[in-house]
Scaffold this motif. Sequence first.
Motif, PDB file in Angstrom:
ATOM      1  N   VAL A  54      10.907   6.200  53.044  1.00  0.00           N
ATOM      2  CA  VAL A  54      12.288   5.740  52.970  1.00  0.00           C
ATOM      3  C   VAL A  54      13.212   6.836  53.492  1.00  0.00           C
ATOM      4  N   PRO A  55      14.244   6.485  54.248  1.00  0.00           N
ATOM      5  CA  PRO A  55      15.174   7.492  54.759  1.00  0.00           C
ATOM      6  C   PRO A  55      16.182   7.877  53.678  1.00  0.00           C
ATOM      7  N   PRO A  56      16.927   8.974  53.866  1.00  0.00           N
ATOM      8  CA  PRO A  56      17.965   9.360  52.909  1.00  0.00           C
ATOM      9  C   PRO A  56      19.158   8.407  53.005  1.00  0.00           C
ATOM     10  N   THR A  57      19.195   7.447  52.109  1.00  0.00           N
ATOM     11  CA  THR A  57      20.171   6.359  52.185  1.00  0.00           C
ATOM     12  C   THR A  57      21.489   6.717  51.513  1.00  0.00           C
ATOM     13  N   VAL A  58      22.585   6.357  52.172  1.00  0.00           N
ATOM     14  CA  VAL A  58      23.927   6.475  51.598  1.00  0.00           C
ATOM     15  C   VAL A  58      24.457   5.068  51.400  1.00  0.00           C
ATOM     16  N   GLN A  59      24.699   4.707  50.156  1.00  0.00           N
ATOM     17  CA  GLN A  59      25.152   3.360  49.818  1.00  0.00           C
ATOM     18  C   GLN A  59      25.709   3.390  48.408  1.00  0.00           C
ATOM     19  N   LEU A  60      26.745   2.626  48.142  1.00  0.00           N
ATOM     20  CA  LEU A  60      27.218   2.486  46.772  1.00  0.00           C
ATOM     21  C   LEU A  60      26.317   1.504  46.033  1.00  0.00           C
ATOM     22  N   PRO A  61      26.273   1.574  44.700  1.00  0.00           N
ATOM     23  CA  PRO A  61      25.464   0.613  43.951  1.00  0.00           C
ATOM     24  C   PRO A  61      25.820  -0.822  44.335  1.00  0.00           C
ATOM     25  N   MET A  64      27.443  -3.462  50.217  1.00  0.00           N
ATOM     26  CA  MET A  64      27.022  -4.259  51.360  1.00  0.00           C
ATOM     27  C   MET A  64      26.568  -3.369  52.517  1.00  0.00           C
ATOM     28  N   LEU A  65      27.102  -2.145  52.582  1.00  0.00           N
ATOM     29  CA  LEU A  65      26.790  -1.236  53.675  1.00  0.00           C
ATOM     30  C   LEU A  65      25.780  -0.192  53.212  1.00  0.00           C
ATOM     31  N   ARG A  66      24.692  -0.062  53.971  1.00  0.00           N
ATOM     32  CA  ARG A  66      23.643   0.911  53.691  1.00  0.00           C
ATOM     33  C   ARG A  66      23.441   1.751  54.941  1.00  0.00           C
ATOM     34  N   MET A  67      23.503   3.087  54.818  1.00  0.00           N
ATOM     35  CA  MET A  67      23.453   3.949  55.996  1.00  0.00           C
ATOM     36  C   MET A  67      22.412   5.055  55.857  1.00  0.00           C
ATOM     37  N   ALA A  68      21.807   5.421  56.983  1.00  0.00           N
ATOM     38  CA  ALA A  68      20.893   6.548  57.076  1.00  0.00           C
ATOM     39  C   ALA A  68      20.811   6.948  58.538  1.00  0.00           C
ATOM     40  N   PRO A  69      20.575   8.218  58.834  1.00  0.00           N
ATOM     41  CA  PRO A  69      20.465   8.627  60.240  1.00  0.00           C
ATOM     42  C   PRO A  69      19.296   7.929  60.925  1.00  0.00           C
ATOM     43  N   LEU A  70      19.471   7.630  62.202  1.00  0.00           N
ATOM     44  CA  LEU A  70      18.420   7.007  63.001  1.00  0.00           C
ATOM     45  C   LEU A  70      17.578   8.124  63.613  1.00  0.00           C
ATOM     46  N   THR A  71      16.345   8.274  63.123  1.00  0.00           N
ATOM     47  CA  THR A  71      15.506   9.394  63.551  1.00  0.00           C
ATOM     48  C   THR A  71      14.428   8.947  64.530  1.00  0.00           C
ATOM     49  N   SER A  72      13.615   9.911  64.966  1.00  0.00           N
ATOM     50  CA  SER A  72      12.617   9.708  66.018  1.00  0.00           C
ATOM     51  C   SER A  72      11.786   8.454  65.785  1.00  0.00           C
ATOM     52  N   PRO A  73      11.775   7.522  66.732  1.00  0.00           N
ATOM     53  CA  PRO A  73      10.965   6.304  66.583  1.00  0.00           C
ATOM     54  C   PRO A  73       9.490   6.630  66.651  1.00  0.00           C
ATOM     55  N   GLY A  74       8.697   5.835  65.938  1.00  0.00           N
ATOM     56  CA  GLY A  74       7.259   6.020  65.983  1.00  0.00           C
ATOM     57  C   GLY A  74       6.716   7.022  64.994  1.00  0.00           C
ATOM     58  N   ILE A  75       7.605   7.701  64.243  1.00  0.00           N
ATOM     59  CA  ILE A  75       7.172   8.656  63.226  1.00  0.00           C
ATOM     60  C   ILE A  75       7.379   8.000  61.872  1.00  0.00           C
ATOM     61  N   SER A  76       6.293   7.678  61.182  1.00  0.00           N
ATOM     62  CA  SER A  76       6.386   6.891  59.960  1.00  0.00           C
ATOM     63  C   SER A  76       7.022   7.654  58.802  1.00  0.00           C
ATOM     64  N   TYR A 124      26.333  12.116  53.465  1.00  0.00           N
ATOM     65  CA  TYR A 124      25.277  12.772  54.228  1.00  0.00           C
ATOM     66  C   TYR A 124      25.947  13.655  55.271  1.00  0.00           C
ATOM     67  N   SER A 125      25.425  14.868  55.451  1.00  0.00           N
ATOM     68  CA  SER A 125      25.958  15.751  56.492  1.00  0.00           C
ATOM     69  C   SER A 125      24.816  16.461  57.198  1.00  0.00           C
ATOM     70  N   VAL A 126      25.028  16.776  58.474  1.00  0.00           N
ATOM     71  CA  VAL A 126      23.988  17.411  59.273  1.00  0.00           C
ATOM     72  C   VAL A 126      24.628  18.095  60.469  1.00  0.00           C
ATOM     73  N   THR A 127      23.941  19.110  60.996  1.00  0.00           N
ATOM     74  CA  THR A 127      24.342  19.748  62.244  1.00  0.00           C
ATOM     75  C   THR A 127      23.439  19.254  63.367  1.00  0.00           C
ATOM     76  N   GLU A 136      29.462  14.386  59.172  1.00  0.00           N
ATOM     77  CA  GLU A 136      29.359  14.001  57.768  1.00  0.00           C
ATOM     78  C   GLU A 136      29.895  12.581  57.624  1.00  0.00           C
ATOM     79  N   PHE A 137      29.244  11.775  56.777  1.00  0.00           N
ATOM     80  CA  PHE A 137      29.778  10.442  56.533  1.00  0.00           C
ATOM     81  C   PHE A 137      29.641  10.080  55.066  1.00  0.00           C
ATOM     82  N   THR A 138      30.515   9.189  54.642  1.00  0.00           N
ATOM     83  CA  THR A 138      30.479   8.629  53.304  1.00  0.00           C
ATOM     84  C   THR A 138      30.785   7.141  53.418  1.00  0.00           C
ATOM     85  N   VAL A 139      30.720   6.418  52.305  1.00  0.00           N
ATOM     86  CA  VAL A 139      30.848   4.961  52.381  1.00  0.00           C
ATOM     87  C   VAL A 139      31.690   4.400  51.245  1.00  0.00           C
ATOM     88  N   THR A 140      32.163   3.188  51.473  1.00  0.00           N
ATOM     89  CA  THR A 140      32.657   2.305  50.419  1.00  0.00           C
ATOM     90  C   THR A 140      31.702   1.111  50.408  1.00  0.00           C
TER      91      THR A 140
END
Length: 318
Positions: A54-61, A64-76, A124-127, A136-140
Amino acid sequence: PTRTETPMKTPHQIALLTVLILGSFVPAILGQTRQPVDYVDPHIGSISYLLKSVPPTVQLPFGMLRMAPLTSPGISDSYLAEKIFGFPVDSIVLMPATGPVENAPEKIASLYDHDFETATPYSYSVTLEKTDTQVEFTVTERAAYFHIAYPKTSGRHMIMRVVNNGMLSADPAHSAVTGFEEIYGTRHYFYAESSRPFTVWGAWQGSSVSPGRSAETGTNIGVAVNFPDGETNPFEWRVGISYISVEQAHRNLDEQIPAWNFASVKNRARNVWNQALEKVAVVGGSEDEKTIFYTALARSLWGMADITEGGRSEEHTS
């Protein structure tokens, strides 16, 4: 996977890493009690040999919106992925970049280092190492808020992509990009608004690029917008989503993020999580056991989404 390149950390990155490490000890130094949300570790489960990671998900309980960085395809195992290809907001993928505009995903992607990544359930934040850009991003419940710091360079821009069949259109007059993506027969609409004026570099479908074009339809489409040189950080984007229309996505954004105040939206998201998690008080147990418990509890609140909007109410389970 093996990294093809391992760039040395810059003085800026070393200073940032020091702040992140020391910051993790501040509550203990000051004698503060950790709140339930502080125990949630979104990286638990991101390496999994028997189940799907599972990716590091950012979402409120139940958001409706669920977010995570889109990482290298093909890597499980998402934690082992070495590159970030963008930041999806439901139906649209955003990726800040500098220098010449590229439209091929593999050329847009950037290496990243978990030393310069912070994952919580509310932000979530990253360089991005390729361009030394901090994201960096956050959600409602139905909107996302991006806070971006580009390096002091020219050619700063934002690339937006829609993978499945859809439409996108850049509107410099309103500093907005709008459109939709069709997923399993349902249209997912978005309204993305920039805090800074921009010009349109061009749009594309597949490998066919149209310089100066501001709209595109079809599959595998994208648009790039440029910011004037000399602008100071931060650059911010607010993105509303909807299953009804672009207009409803705009209304959702205005209702949930009415002002340009990233800290306020992030703090609100943190408080929402604390209010949900503190309904179950843990007595005794080790710090590791509390981490396991509250992470599992948070995951149970990610599983179902309340997609009430515009007077319509449904529940969606994923």
